[in-house]
Design an enzyme around this catalytic site. Structure first.
Site, PDB file in Angstrom:
ATOM      1  N   LYS A   8      64.127 -45.333 -38.409  1.00  0.00           N
ATOM      2  CA  LYS A   8      63.189 -44.521 -37.586  1.00  0.00           C
ATOM      3  C   LYS A   8      61.942 -44.704 -37.423  1.00  0.00           C
ATOM      4  O   LYS A   8      61.374 -45.315 -36.403  1.00  0.00           O
ATOM      5  CB  LYS A   8      63.547 -43.311 -38.155  1.00  0.00           C
ATOM      6  CG  LYS A   8      65.081 -42.744 -37.879  1.00  0.00           C
ATOM      7  CD  LYS A   8      65.018 -41.197 -38.193  1.00  0.00           C
ATOM      8  CE  LYS A   8      66.671 -40.837 -37.719  1.00  0.00           C
ATOM      9  NZ  LYS A   8      67.637 -40.836 -38.810  1.00  0.00           N
TER      10      LYS A   8
ATOM     11  N   ASP B  95      67.764 -44.000 -49.540  1.00  0.00           N
ATOM     12  CA  ASP B  95      67.711 -44.243 -48.066  1.00  0.00           C
ATOM     13  C   ASP B  95      66.532 -43.324 -47.674  1.00  0.00           C
ATOM     14  O   ASP B  95      66.625 -42.273 -47.575  1.00  0.00           O
ATOM     15  CB  ASP B  95      69.255 -43.433 -47.443  1.00  0.00           C
ATOM     16  CG  ASP B  95      69.232 -43.236 -46.045  1.00  0.00           C
ATOM     17  OD1 ASP B  95      68.190 -43.478 -45.295  1.00  0.00           O
ATOM     18  OD2 ASP B  95      70.299 -43.123 -45.357  1.00  0.00           O
TER      19      ASP B  95
ATOM     20  N   PHE C  62      73.586 -37.984 -45.528  1.00  0.00           N
ATOM     21  CA  PHE C  62      74.219 -38.658 -44.165  1.00  0.00           C
ATOM     22  C   PHE C  62      73.310 -40.151 -44.196  1.00  0.00           C
ATOM     23  O   PHE C  62      72.097 -40.028 -44.709  1.00  0.00           O
ATOM     24  CB  PHE C  62      73.408 -37.890 -42.737  1.00  0.00           C
ATOM     25  CG  PHE C  62      73.579 -38.591 -41.697  1.00  0.00           C
ATOM     26  CD1 PHE C  62      74.697 -38.392 -40.948  1.00  0.00           C
ATOM     27  CD2 PHE C  62      72.578 -39.551 -41.362  1.00  0.00           C
ATOM     28  CE1 PHE C  62      74.910 -38.990 -39.811  1.00  0.00           C
ATOM     29  CE2 PHE C  62      72.873 -40.229 -39.894  1.00  0.00           C
ATOM     30  CZ  PHE C  62      73.924 -40.036 -39.249  1.00  0.00           C
TER      31      PHE C  62
HETATM   32  C1  LIG Z   1      68.786 -41.173 -38.962  1.00  0.00           C
HETATM   33  C2  LIG Z   1      69.513 -41.902 -40.275  1.00  0.00           C
HETATM   34  C3  LIG Z   1      70.070 -42.870 -40.487  1.00  0.00           C
HETATM   35  C4  LIG Z   1      70.901 -43.629 -39.355  1.00  0.00           C
HETATM   36  O1  LIG Z   1      69.876 -44.425 -38.620  1.00  0.00           O
HETATM   37  P1  LIG Z   1      70.193 -44.930 -37.238  1.00  0.00           P
HETATM   38  O2  LIG Z   1      68.765 -45.577 -36.797  1.00  0.00           O
HETATM   39  O3  LIG Z   1      70.368 -43.722 -36.285  1.00  0.00           O
HETATM   40  O4  LIG Z   1      71.228 -45.835 -37.231  1.00  0.00           O
HETATM   41  C5  LIG Z   1      70.401 -43.157 -41.915  1.00  0.00           C
HETATM   42  N1  LIG Z   1      70.112 -42.411 -42.828  1.00  0.00           N
HETATM   43  C6  LIG Z   1      69.324 -41.340 -42.603  1.00  0.00           C
HETATM   44  C7  LIG Z   1      68.962 -40.644 -43.868  1.00  0.00           C
HETATM   45  C8  LIG Z   1      69.175 -40.820 -41.392  1.00  0.00           C
HETATM   46  O5  LIG Z   1      68.380 -39.658 -41.051  1.00  0.00           O
END
Ligand SMILES: *Cc1c(COP(=O)(O)O)cnc(C)c1O
Length: 272
Positions: A186, A157, A72
């Site tokens: 986050k 990521d 994700f």
């Molecule tokens: C939450 C998340 C995102 C997206 O972040 P947003 O601030 O909601 O756009 C991307 N990568 C990972 C692994 C995430 O958990």
């Protein structure tokens, strides 16, 4: 901070950006930072910067990405293109075409998928939305091997698993990975919207002013929040405490799972 100055045009440097960038650089070893407002924007930046790196180097057709099943990475078009779940993707097709999928943990499939046409491999050290699946050390070694063999960049990521959640500053550090691009979000603003891309010098050097940008990315209020968060992360033994409590909970939950394994099996049968 809100009482003094919340935002300036990004035509102007302000010192809080420099302070956050230098704190992130000393935690990650990646010397450059691009500021944005969210995790998906940070991933979007990573994908664009990887393509720009090869474009600047005269390999504009080196545009593919290798991503992992159950990944994700966010909900904007680029991030969605490297997100696995059909439920998120299908209503917005067609997305980026040059994405190859590899099951996390399948070293042979990774080796087969990464080639001289791969701009970057995209990984989460621990898949979050995908069900809390940590990458193995063996798979991390295969990622390093694929980088060395083909020159493909690595995008980590760290939006969910980074910034202290594993007891390390970044999840990729536990695996010995060396990304060229890292996405954070986050935790960084502790509730204020802020994200960032951390870049190696060689990728940053391939970018030109105006290639990419953000109106509110890295504004003073967001950067102040990030500085407060980074202070909390790096002082007072927080990371140590995460490691200690994390292994206590991990051990206890594993014991509980073993103790109740047969009970869960019976429950499953009863429901059927
Ligand atoms: C939450 C998340 C995102 C997206 O972040 P947003 O601030 O909601 O756009 C991307 N990568 C990972 C692994 C995430 O958990």
């Amino acid at each position: 901070q809100a009482r003094t100055l919340v935002h300036t045009s990004n035509l102007y440097f302000h010192e809080l950006q420099g302070q956050v960038a230098s704190r992130l650089a000393s935690l990650s070893g990646l010397p450059r930072t691009f500021f944005c407002n969210s995790g998906t924007e940070a991933m979007e930046g990573c994908l664009k910067f990887a393509r720009r790196y090869w474009h600047t180097g005269g390999c504009a057709n080196r545009a593919g990405f290798v991503a992992l099943e159950h990944a994700f990475h966010g909900r904007t078009m680029g991030s969605l293109s490297v997100t696995w779940d059909d439920h998120y993707r299908e209503p917005f097709a067609p997305l980026l075409q040059d994405v190859a999928w590899v099951p996390a943990g399948d070293e042979a499939a990774l080796a087969a998928a990464v080639s001289e046409r791969t701009a970057a491999i995209v990984v989460e050290a621990i898949q979050g939305e995908g069900g809390v699946r940590p990458l193995s050390l063996a798979f991390a070694a295969a990622v390093r091997e694929a980088q060395q063999r083909t020159g493909a960049l690595l995008i980590a990521d760290e939006v969910q698993c980074g910034l202290g959640r594993t007891g390390h500053a970044f999840g990729y550090q536990r695996l010995g990975l060396q990304p060229d691009l890292v996405a954070v979000g986050k935790a960084l603003g502790a509730g204020m919207p802020v994200g960032a891309v951390l870049l190696s010098e060689r990728v940053a050097a391939a970018l030109a002013p105006g290639d990419h940008g953000s109106t509110y990315g890295g504004n003073l209020l967001a950067c102040r929040a990030a500085l407060v968060f980074l202070d909390t992360l790096t002082t007072g033994g927080l990371l140590e405490n995460v490691r200690r409590v994390g292994s206590y909970l991990g051990d206890g939950l594993t014991r509980l799972a073993e103790r109740f394994a047969s009970w869960w099996r019976d429950m499953g049968t009863a429901r059927l």
